[in-house]
Design a protein around this motif. Sequence first.
Motif, PDB file in Angstrom:
ATOM      1  N   PHE A  69       0.911  -1.131   0.094  1.00 25.41           N
ATOM      2  CA  PHE A  69      -0.087  -0.059  -0.082  1.00 25.41           C
ATOM      3  C   PHE A  69       0.875   1.265  -0.131  1.00 25.41           C
ATOM      4  O   PHE A  69       0.731   2.177  -0.618  1.00 25.41           O
ATOM      5  CB  PHE A  69      -0.723  -0.029   1.361  1.00 25.41           C
ATOM      6  N   LEU A  70       1.954   1.297   0.785  1.00 25.71           N
ATOM      7  CA  LEU A  70       2.750   2.487   0.878  1.00 25.71           C
ATOM      8  C   LEU A  70       3.530   2.844  -0.348  1.00 25.71           C
ATOM      9  O   LEU A  70       3.449   3.732  -0.942  1.00 25.71           O
ATOM     10  CB  LEU A  70       3.755   2.323   2.081  1.00 25.71           C
ATOM     11  N   LEU A  71       3.903   1.732  -1.116  1.00 21.30           N
ATOM     12  CA  LEU A  71       4.729   1.961  -2.348  1.00 21.30           C
ATOM     13  C   LEU A  71       3.531   2.302  -3.314  1.00 21.30           C
ATOM     14  O   LEU A  71       3.989   3.149  -4.045  1.00 21.30           O
ATOM     15  CB  LEU A  71       5.100   0.446  -2.786  1.00 21.30           C
ATOM     16  N   ALA A  72       2.342   1.805  -3.365  1.00 22.27           N
ATOM     17  CA  ALA A  72       1.531   2.435  -4.217  1.00 22.27           C
ATOM     18  C   ALA A  72       1.092   3.894  -3.918  1.00 22.27           C
ATOM     19  O   ALA A  72       0.870   4.756  -4.705  1.00 22.27           O
ATOM     20  CB  ALA A  72       0.118   1.772  -4.292  1.00 22.27           C
ATOM     21  N   PHE A  73       1.073   4.230  -2.547  1.00 23.68           N
ATOM     22  CA  PHE A  73       0.679   5.472  -2.220  1.00 23.68           C
ATOM     23  C   PHE A  73       2.002   6.591  -2.827  1.00 23.68           C
ATOM     24  O   PHE A  73       1.789   7.677  -3.178  1.00 23.68           O
ATOM     25  CB  PHE A  73       0.711   5.628  -0.675  1.00 23.68           C
ATOM     26  N   VAL A  74       3.222   5.965  -2.457  1.00 24.33           N
ATOM     27  CA  VAL A  74       4.066   7.029  -3.122  1.00 24.33           C
ATOM     28  C   VAL A  74       3.991   7.037  -4.555  1.00 24.33           C
ATOM     29  O   VAL A  74       4.236   8.214  -5.036  1.00 24.33           O
ATOM     30  CB  VAL A  74       5.510   6.158  -2.686  1.00 24.33           C
ATOM     31  N   GLN A  75       3.792   6.020  -5.307  1.00 19.51           N
ATOM     32  CA  GLN A  75       3.473   6.059  -6.871  1.00 19.51           C
ATOM     33  C   GLN A  75       2.447   7.308  -7.060  1.00 19.51           C
ATOM     34  O   GLN A  75       2.404   8.108  -7.874  1.00 19.51           O
ATOM     35  CB  GLN A  75       3.355   4.898  -7.386  1.00 19.51           C
ATOM     36  N   ASP A  76       1.213   7.270  -6.320  1.00 21.64           N
ATOM     37  CA  ASP A  76       0.015   8.094  -6.487  1.00 21.64           C
ATOM     38  C   ASP A  76       0.673   9.471  -6.039  1.00 21.64           C
ATOM     39  O   ASP A  76       0.393  10.544  -6.702  1.00 21.64           O
ATOM     40  CB  ASP A  76      -0.873   7.900  -5.710  1.00 21.64           C
ATOM     41  N   LEU A  77       1.515   9.871  -5.027  1.00 20.47           N
ATOM     42  CA  LEU A  77       1.895  11.157  -4.545  1.00 20.47           C
ATOM     43  C   LEU A  77       3.077  11.469  -5.804  1.00 20.47           C
ATOM     44  O   LEU A  77       2.838  12.714  -6.143  1.00 20.47           O
ATOM     45  CB  LEU A  77       2.784  10.842  -3.474  1.00 20.47           C
ATOM     46  N   TYR A  78       3.687  10.563  -6.328  1.00 20.11           N
ATOM     47  CA  TYR A  78       4.370  11.204  -7.387  1.00 20.11           C
ATOM     48  C   TYR A  78       3.716  11.845  -8.827  1.00 20.11           C
ATOM     49  O   TYR A  78       3.794  12.501  -9.187  1.00 20.11           O
ATOM     50  CB  TYR A  78       5.588  10.256  -7.965  1.00 20.11           C
ATOM     51  N   ALA A  79       2.753  10.918  -8.797  1.00 19.41           N
ATOM     52  CA  ALA A  79       1.796  11.148 -10.203  1.00 19.41           C
ATOM     53  C   ALA A  79       0.885  12.647  -9.741  1.00 19.41           C
ATOM     54  O   ALA A  79       0.965  13.547 -10.707  1.00 19.41           O
ATOM     55  CB  ALA A  79       0.606  10.246 -10.184  1.00 19.41           C
ATOM     56  N   ASP A  80       0.353  12.706  -8.500  1.00 18.62           N
ATOM     57  CA  ASP A  80      -0.149  14.001  -8.136  1.00 18.62           C
ATOM     58  C   ASP A  80       0.745  15.098  -8.181  1.00 18.62           C
ATOM     59  O   ASP A  80       0.313  16.252  -8.696  1.00 18.62           O
ATOM     60  CB  ASP A  80      -0.836  13.809  -6.567  1.00 18.62           C
ATOM     61  N   MET A  81       1.915  15.159  -7.704  1.00 19.18           N
ATOM     62  CA  MET A  81       3.165  16.171  -7.766  1.00 19.18           C
ATOM     63  C   MET A  81       3.273  16.623  -9.344  1.00 19.18           C
ATOM     64  O   MET A  81       3.178  17.904  -9.556  1.00 19.18           O
ATOM     65  CB  MET A  81       4.397  15.788  -7.211  1.00 19.18           C
ATOM     66  N   GLY A  82       3.477  15.472 -10.436  1.00 16.22           N
ATOM     67  CA  GLY A  82       3.766  15.685 -11.571  1.00 16.22           C
ATOM     68  C   GLY A  82       2.457  16.247 -12.261  1.00 16.22           C
ATOM     69  O   GLY A  82       2.725  17.392 -13.123  1.00 16.22           O
ATOM     70  N   GLN A  83       1.228  16.183 -11.861  1.00 14.18           N
ATOM     71  CA  GLN A  83       0.175  16.806 -12.366  1.00 14.18           C
ATOM     72  C   GLN A  83      -0.009  18.275 -11.762  1.00 14.18           C
ATOM     73  O   GLN A  83      -0.355  19.119 -12.538  1.00 14.18           O
ATOM     74  CB  GLN A  83      -1.387  15.959 -12.158  1.00 14.18           C
ATOM     75  N   VAL A  84       0.247  18.452 -10.463  1.00 17.42           N
ATOM     76  CA  VAL A  84       0.439  19.865 -10.171  1.00 17.42           C
ATOM     77  C   VAL A  84       1.378  20.630 -10.825  1.00 17.42           C
ATOM     78  O   VAL A  84       1.123  21.874 -11.304  1.00 17.42           O
ATOM     79  CB  VAL A  84       0.711  19.910  -8.575  1.00 17.42           C
ATOM     80  N   CYS A  85       2.184  20.200 -11.161  1.00 19.03           N
ATOM     81  CA  CYS A  85       3.518  20.963 -11.744  1.00 19.03           C
ATOM     82  C   CYS A  85       2.888  21.247 -13.411  1.00 19.03           C
ATOM     83  O   CYS A  85       3.455  22.315 -13.873  1.00 19.03           O
ATOM     84  CB  CYS A  85       4.757  19.922 -12.054  1.00 19.03           C
TER      85      CYS A  85
END
Length: 541
Positions: A69-85
């Motif tokens: 779950f944590l590894l998936a959450f990290v990936q989601d966070l990376y995707a979120d930061m990418g979309q914000v940028c």
Amino acid sequence: MRSNVAALMIDLRHNELAANGACDEASLQTSALQEVIDDSSAGESAAYQSMRDYLSQVRMPAITLQNDFLLAFVQDLYADMGQVCEKLLPLGPVVDTDALAALVAQRRSWANNLYEQADGLPDVVSFLAAGLRGFADMIMGQADELQRRLDVALEYLNDGSIYAASSAYADSLHRQQDALASVSRDPVTGAFDISGLDLSWAPRLDEEWRRRHNLAVLKRYFALDDDGNITGMRPGAEARLHELLDIIKQSLFGDGAPAEMGRLTADERYALLYLAIKDGPQVLSLEGSAVQNVIGSLASRVDIEDVISRIEDFSNEVDGNDENPITQYFAFTTDDGIFYGKDVQTSIQHKSGFGDWIEFFGPFLGMDLDTDITTFTYNGKEYRIQTWDGTYAAGATYGGEVAVYTRDAPTSPSDVHMDMTPQDIRDNLDTLGARQTKSIFTTYKSAEGGDVPDIHITVNTGGRDSIDRDAGKGNWTFNAKIVPRNPDGSKQTGYEREGLSVKATLAFEDKGLQEAAKNALAKDGVDVAEEGGRLSVAWSR
């Protein structure tokens, strides 16, 4: 809708650091728990066996699920930061979608008014009408661009799928908590009862799971292309990766493997191993193309007579003097056309010892080697006898090595060395588990004192030349020669890796150790016999 983009990025960065830290903690807990499961020193009573069943069938899957779950959450966070940028930052540090919509409407209104004014002008001033329409087109273009950015921002702000990967674990995590809360324990015997638990949430820790898990670990540290090649480092992982590489460099070029090597998490070990195998030359901050040019020059573009001349110059300079910097630091010297290594206490060869991981992180490029490893325990120590043979410097030289290393004998199954060749590791890179990477990163010390054998080495070839040398006492001996050349300058055949083999005789002071080494080598299928108080060993391919 108003969004403070700068504050949002700070929050996402904070969450990413916390999630990565939780991943490290989960990985450490997994390793610690496995050691407890493997430890049978407390006995084999029904209570202890029930505890191990509980730990292996409930607690281990629970920690593994949390880590997934944590590894998936990290990936989601990376995707979120990418979309914000991509979608919010171009609009400024603060995004107000209502204000943007008002600006779009305002500019469309201005443009439409200009179009109406242009249409109302007489033909005699057509040039003025054309100018107004051009100005109106510009303003309408601004409105369209603002609308496009607004649509992109709204797409992000209204996107509920960004955290879909980690959210998918919600039901399993809930059922996991119910299972953990339902574990009962007999108050008299202390035995755990897990017979009635719903374990449908537990991940199946099979090869397919390891492949998915390892890919998630890699994506935590690296940006990857579709073929799994590393294209960059994740900003959140870059600092830790640099720390990990510093540990590797200290292990190779400093005073041997530091204590930090044993504290690497399973995820860190896997990321480092993958990085080494995929981008070995870059790991040590070497310019790959430049290194290949140097090796290529040595192998084909530099005249062989010039190479021999350089060897002779170095041999004359050294002249048996071990106090020169190259021998003291690298343990290499040369004499009579043979490059060879000496067991020098101050050298990085002696200080570094050896582990499977060095096959991939080693600083010497252009090698094509076969290797054999035999491990055995004797008198509270584990011994590692290893031999290499093949070509060096991109085929310009051929040779072989024999070495003896030691460590404290393992006391847990999780610490036992697993016999994997470098090719085995490459072939199974996608599915390596935590126990395998722990074995790969286990580092043995160079044998010292009474553990050091007297070695005579012979490197057999398929050609006319060979290497035969009395190396004397030492934990490691390296021996190589330049591949003979034909009159036209081409390399003679019979000196490729496939045509080479090593034979050696070894004499240990402790004859009990010598007997243990003979039995272990024979068990591994190595041709070994005792002759004249020495072990005669032939490693065949």
